[in-house]
Design a protein around this motif. Structure first.
Motif, PDB file in Angstrom:
ATOM      1  N   SER A  17      -1.965  -4.926 -18.574  1.00 12.77           N
ATOM      2  CA  SER A  17      -2.254  -5.289 -19.965  1.00 12.77           C
ATOM      3  C   SER A  17      -3.642  -4.825 -20.384  1.00 12.77           C
ATOM      4  O   SER A  17      -3.830  -4.290 -21.480  1.00 12.77           O
ATOM      5  N   VAL A  18      -4.629  -5.024 -19.496  1.00 18.86           N
ATOM      6  CA  VAL A  18      -5.998  -4.593 -19.811  1.00 18.86           C
ATOM      7  C   VAL A  18      -6.069  -3.074 -19.898  1.00 18.86           C
ATOM      8  O   VAL A  18      -6.749  -2.514 -20.776  1.00 18.86           O
ATOM      9  N   LEU A  19      -5.352  -2.378 -19.002  1.00 17.75           N
ATOM     10  CA  LEU A  19      -5.348  -0.914 -19.059  1.00 17.75           C
ATOM     11  C   LEU A  19      -4.723  -0.423 -20.360  1.00 17.75           C
ATOM     12  O   LEU A  19      -5.216   0.532 -20.969  1.00 17.75           O
ATOM     13  N   ALA A  20      -3.643  -1.054 -20.801  1.00 21.59           N
ATOM     14  CA  ALA A  20      -3.034  -0.674 -22.078  1.00 21.59           C
ATOM     15  C   ALA A  20      -4.009  -0.905 -23.237  1.00 21.59           C
ATOM     16  O   ALA A  20      -4.095  -0.088 -24.163  1.00 21.59           O
ATOM     17  N   PHE A  21      -4.753  -2.000 -23.171  1.00 20.75           N
ATOM     18  CA  PHE A  21      -5.758  -2.278 -24.209  1.00 20.75           C
ATOM     19  C   PHE A  21      -6.828  -1.192 -24.247  1.00 20.75           C
ATOM     20  O   PHE A  21      -7.215  -0.703 -25.321  1.00 20.75           O
ATOM     21  N   THR A 158     -18.565  -2.621 -25.009  1.00 21.66           N
ATOM     22  CA  THR A 158     -17.806  -3.816 -25.385  1.00 21.66           C
ATOM     23  C   THR A 158     -16.438  -3.828 -24.718  1.00 21.66           C
ATOM     24  O   THR A 158     -15.985  -4.866 -24.215  1.00 21.66           O
ATOM     25  N   VAL A 159     -15.780  -2.666 -24.698  1.00 28.47           N
ATOM     26  CA  VAL A 159     -14.471  -2.577 -24.042  1.00 28.47           C
ATOM     27  C   VAL A 159     -14.601  -2.848 -22.551  1.00 28.47           C
ATOM     28  O   VAL A 159     -13.767  -3.544 -21.951  1.00 28.47           O
ATOM     29  N   LEU A 160     -15.651  -2.317 -21.923  1.00 29.34           N
ATOM     30  CA  LEU A 160     -15.857  -2.549 -20.493  1.00 29.34           C
ATOM     31  C   LEU A 160     -16.100  -4.027 -20.202  1.00 29.34           C
ATOM     32  O   LEU A 160     -15.526  -4.590 -19.261  1.00 29.34           O
ATOM     33  N   LEU A 161     -16.930  -4.681 -21.006  1.00 31.32           N
ATOM     34  CA  LEU A 161     -17.209  -6.106 -20.787  1.00 31.32           C
ATOM     35  C   LEU A 161     -15.961  -6.954 -21.013  1.00 31.32           C
ATOM     36  O   LEU A 161     -15.671  -7.870 -20.219  1.00 31.32           O
ATOM     37  N   LEU A 162     -15.194  -6.665 -22.065  1.00 26.20           N
ATOM     38  CA  LEU A 162     -13.959  -7.407 -22.298  1.00 26.20           C
ATOM     39  C   LEU A 162     -12.970  -7.214 -21.160  1.00 26.20           C
ATOM     40  O   LEU A 162     -12.259  -8.154 -20.764  1.00 26.20           O
ATOM     41  N   SER A 163     -12.903  -6.011 -20.610  1.00 22.79           N
ATOM     42  CA  SER A 163     -12.001  -5.758 -19.481  1.00 22.79           C
ATOM     43  C   SER A 163     -12.399  -6.598 -18.272  1.00 22.79           C
ATOM     44  O   SER A 163     -11.544  -7.200 -17.612  1.00 22.79           O
ATOM     45  N   LEU A 164     -13.693  -6.662 -17.988  1.00 22.97           N
ATOM     46  CA  LEU A 164     -14.158  -7.476 -16.862  1.00 22.97           C
ATOM     47  C   LEU A 164     -13.861  -8.957 -17.077  1.00 22.97           C
ATOM     48  O   LEU A 164     -13.421  -9.655 -16.152  1.00 22.97           O
ATOM     49  N   LEU A 165     -14.076  -9.442 -18.295  1.00 22.81           N
ATOM     50  CA  LEU A 165     -13.843 -10.860 -18.577  1.00 22.81           C
ATOM     51  C   LEU A 165     -12.365 -11.204 -18.499  1.00 22.81           C
ATOM     52  O   LEU A 165     -11.987 -12.274 -17.983  1.00 22.81           O
ATOM     53  N   LEU A 166     -11.499 -10.317 -18.993  1.00 20.65           N
ATOM     54  CA  LEU A 166     -10.062 -10.587 -18.947  1.00 20.65           C
ATOM     55  C   LEU A 166      -9.520 -10.519 -17.520  1.00 20.65           C
ATOM     56  O   LEU A 166      -8.687 -11.352 -17.127  1.00 20.65           O
ATOM     57  N   LEU A 167      -9.975  -9.545 -16.746  1.00 24.88           N
ATOM     58  CA  LEU A 167      -9.517  -9.451 -15.356  1.00 24.88           C
ATOM     59  C   LEU A 167     -10.013 -10.633 -14.525  1.00 24.88           C
ATOM     60  O   LEU A 167      -9.318 -11.084 -13.607  1.00 24.88           O
ATOM     61  N   PHE A 174     -13.224  -9.782  -8.075  1.00 27.58           N
ATOM     62  CA  PHE A 174     -14.593  -9.414  -8.438  1.00 27.58           C
ATOM     63  C   PHE A 174     -15.619 -10.323  -7.768  1.00 27.58           C
ATOM     64  O   PHE A 174     -16.790  -9.942  -7.642  1.00 27.58           O
ATOM     65  N   TYR A 175     -15.193 -11.484  -7.330  1.00 31.78           N
ATOM     66  CA  TYR A 175     -16.103 -12.495  -6.785  1.00 31.78           C
ATOM     67  C   TYR A 175     -15.999 -12.603  -5.265  1.00 31.78           C
ATOM     68  O   TYR A 175     -16.998 -12.889  -4.600  1.00 31.78           O
ATOM     69  N   GLN A 179     -15.198  -4.852  -2.155  1.00 33.49           N
ATOM     70  CA  GLN A 179     -14.988  -3.757  -3.107  1.00 33.49           C
ATOM     71  C   GLN A 179     -15.125  -4.248  -4.543  1.00 33.49           C
ATOM     72  O   GLN A 179     -15.682  -3.544  -5.400  1.00 33.49           O
ATOM     73  N   GLY A 180     -14.620  -5.447  -4.814  1.00 30.65           N
ATOM     74  CA  GLY A 180     -14.745  -6.007  -6.149  1.00 30.65           C
ATOM     75  C   GLY A 180     -16.185  -6.298  -6.535  1.00 30.65           C
ATOM     76  O   GLY A 180     -16.594  -6.079  -7.678  1.00 30.65           O
ATOM     77  N   GLN A 181     -16.973  -6.770  -5.572  1.00 36.14           N
ATOM     78  CA  GLN A 181     -18.384  -7.031  -5.849  1.00 36.14           C
ATOM     79  C   GLN A 181     -19.143  -5.739  -6.153  1.00 36.14           C
ATOM     80  O   GLN A 181     -19.988  -5.700  -7.057  1.00 36.14           O
ATOM     81  N   LEU A 182     -18.838  -4.676  -5.404  1.00 31.37           N
ATOM     82  CA  LEU A 182     -19.478  -3.382  -5.686  1.00 31.37           C
ATOM     83  C   LEU A 182     -19.083  -2.867  -7.065  1.00 31.37           C
ATOM     84  O   LEU A 182     -19.922  -2.354  -7.818  1.00 31.37           O
ATOM     85  N   LEU A 183     -17.807  -2.988  -7.403  1.00 31.90           N
ATOM     86  CA  LEU A 183     -17.338  -2.524  -8.706  1.00 31.90           C
ATOM     87  C   LEU A 183     -17.952  -3.344  -9.833  1.00 31.90           C
ATOM     88  O   LEU A 183     -18.315  -2.800 -10.885  1.00 31.90           O
ATOM     89  N   LEU A 184     -18.091  -4.656  -9.621  1.00 32.05           N
ATOM     90  CA  LEU A 184     -18.704  -5.503 -10.639  1.00 32.05           C
ATOM     91  C   LEU A 184     -20.174  -5.158 -10.832  1.00 32.05           C
ATOM     92  O   LEU A 184     -20.659  -5.080 -11.973  1.00 32.05           O
ATOM     93  N   ALA A 185     -20.897  -4.937  -9.728  1.00 34.05           N
ATOM     94  CA  ALA A 185     -22.308  -4.565  -9.835  1.00 34.05           C
ATOM     95  C   ALA A 185     -22.467  -3.219 -10.525  1.00 34.05           C
ATOM     96  O   ALA A 185     -23.362  -3.033 -11.369  1.00 34.05           O
ATOM     97  N   PHE A 186     -21.605  -2.267 -10.199  1.00 30.69           N
ATOM     98  CA  PHE A 186     -21.669  -0.955 -10.846  1.00 30.69           C
ATOM     99  C   PHE A 186     -21.369  -1.069 -12.340  1.00 30.69           C
ATOM    100  O   PHE A 186     -22.015  -0.421 -13.174  1.00 30.69           O
ATOM    101  N   SER A 187     -20.398  -1.921 -12.702  1.00 29.93           N
ATOM    102  CA  SER A 187     -20.036  -2.087 -14.111  1.00 29.93           C
ATOM    103  C   SER A 187     -21.171  -2.720 -14.901  1.00 29.93           C
ATOM    104  O   SER A 187     -21.492  -2.275 -16.013  1.00 29.93           O
ATOM    105  N   PHE A 188     -21.808  -3.752 -14.348  1.00 32.38           N
ATOM    106  CA  PHE A 188     -22.934  -4.361 -15.046  1.00 32.38           C
ATOM    107  C   PHE A 188     -24.128  -3.408 -15.098  1.00 32.38           C
ATOM    108  O   PHE A 188     -24.938  -3.475 -16.035  1.00 32.38           O
ATOM    109  N   GLY A 189     -24.252  -2.523 -14.103  1.00 31.15           N
ATOM    110  CA  GLY A 189     -25.290  -1.498 -14.194  1.00 31.15           C
ATOM    111  C   GLY A 189     -25.064  -0.563 -15.370  1.00 31.15           C
ATOM    112  O   GLY A 189     -26.006  -0.181 -16.070  1.00 31.15           O
ATOM    113  N   LEU A 190     -23.798  -0.207 -15.612  1.00 29.47           N
ATOM    114  CA  LEU A 190     -23.482   0.621 -16.778  1.00 29.47           C
ATOM    115  C   LEU A 190     -23.751  -0.129 -18.080  1.00 29.47           C
ATOM    116  O   LEU A 190     -24.223   0.451 -19.060  1.00 29.47           O
TER     117      LEU A 190
END
Length: 232
Positions: A17-21, A158-167, A174-175, A179-190
């Motif tokens: 669903s998030v990918l479709a969004f 905004t799309v990236l942050l909404l995707s993280l919050l919905l997932l 992510f918690y 691998q999820g922690q690395l991806l979350l840290a990389f996403s917040f770095g962006l």
């Protein structure tokens, strides 16, 4: 394309669903500037829809009911996470202590399947860190939102942050996963990266005009006369 294939193979309703969004937002943005990409996007969406209906993945959405194990298990873990938070309101049960604390409140006859982290990052943070950690997390999210408002690429961030919050709403990787922690840290770095353009559009236009108007100084036809130090 590869991201869509991998997401479909996970059979995750939230992930698909998030990918479709994300795809829909990207296609609409491109459609405003380039019509050919909009056409390719529509064709891709039709192709993905045909694949989903042909493989039967659509049953993951149409056959969902409140009696499914995915729903009942999440509801059970949500209630237990709230019980742990109610008993440790201020500081929670401690980081990475959800499973040890859960084993203390469940009867010994509980099936092993129920001994797993609650499928929500928000409930994990609430039960493990209490009000202190939850307030700090909320302040950090507000800081990220404030930073996005002041950034140049508002739509993408905004799309990236909404995707993280919905997932994070219906899963915990992510918690809890490395691998999820690395991806979350990389996403917040962006999200927090300051990458303004070198020139704004108007500044670049003015710079080009100034460069074109600048004339090359003509060379002298003969070498300059040397003036002696005496000044004569």
């Amino acid at each position: 394309i590869f991201g869509g294939i991998v997401t479909i193979l996970t059979m995750s309703r939230t992930g698909m669903s998030v990918l479709a969004f994300v795809y829909i937002v990207w296609f609409i943005k491109k459609a405003l500037s380039k019509k050919i990409l909009f056409g390719l996007g529509i064709m891709s969406l039709i192709g993905i829809a045909v694949v989903l209906f042909q493989t039967g993945i659509y049953l993951r959405f149409t056959s969902l009911s409140f009696s499914d194990e995915a729903v009942t298990l999440r509801e059970f873990l949500f209630t237990k996470a709230w019980d742990l938070f109610s008993s440790h309101v201020v500081t929670g049960v401690g980081l990475q202590n959800f499973l040890p604390a859960l084993s203390l409140i469940l009867p010994p006859s509980t099936p092993l399947l129920y001994f797993q982290p609650v499928h929500s990052v928000y409930f994990l943070v609430l039960s493990e860190t209490g009000l202190v950690g939850s307030c700090l997390t909320l302040f950090f999210l507000l800081y990220v939102i404030w930073h996005i408002i002041r950034s140049h690429n508002k739509l993408g961030k905004t799309v990236l942050l909404l995707s993280l919050l919905l997932l994070s709403l219906t899963d915990h990787y992510f918690y809890t996963l490395h691998q999820g922690q690395l991806l979350l840290a990389f996403s917040f770095g962006l999200l927090l990266a300051q990458t303004p353009p070198l020139f704004t559009r108007q500044e670049a236009k003015n710079f080009r005009k100034g460069t074109q108007a600048r004339k090359v100084q003509p060379r002298l036809s003969r070498p300059p006369v040397k003036i002696p130090r005496t000044g004569k």
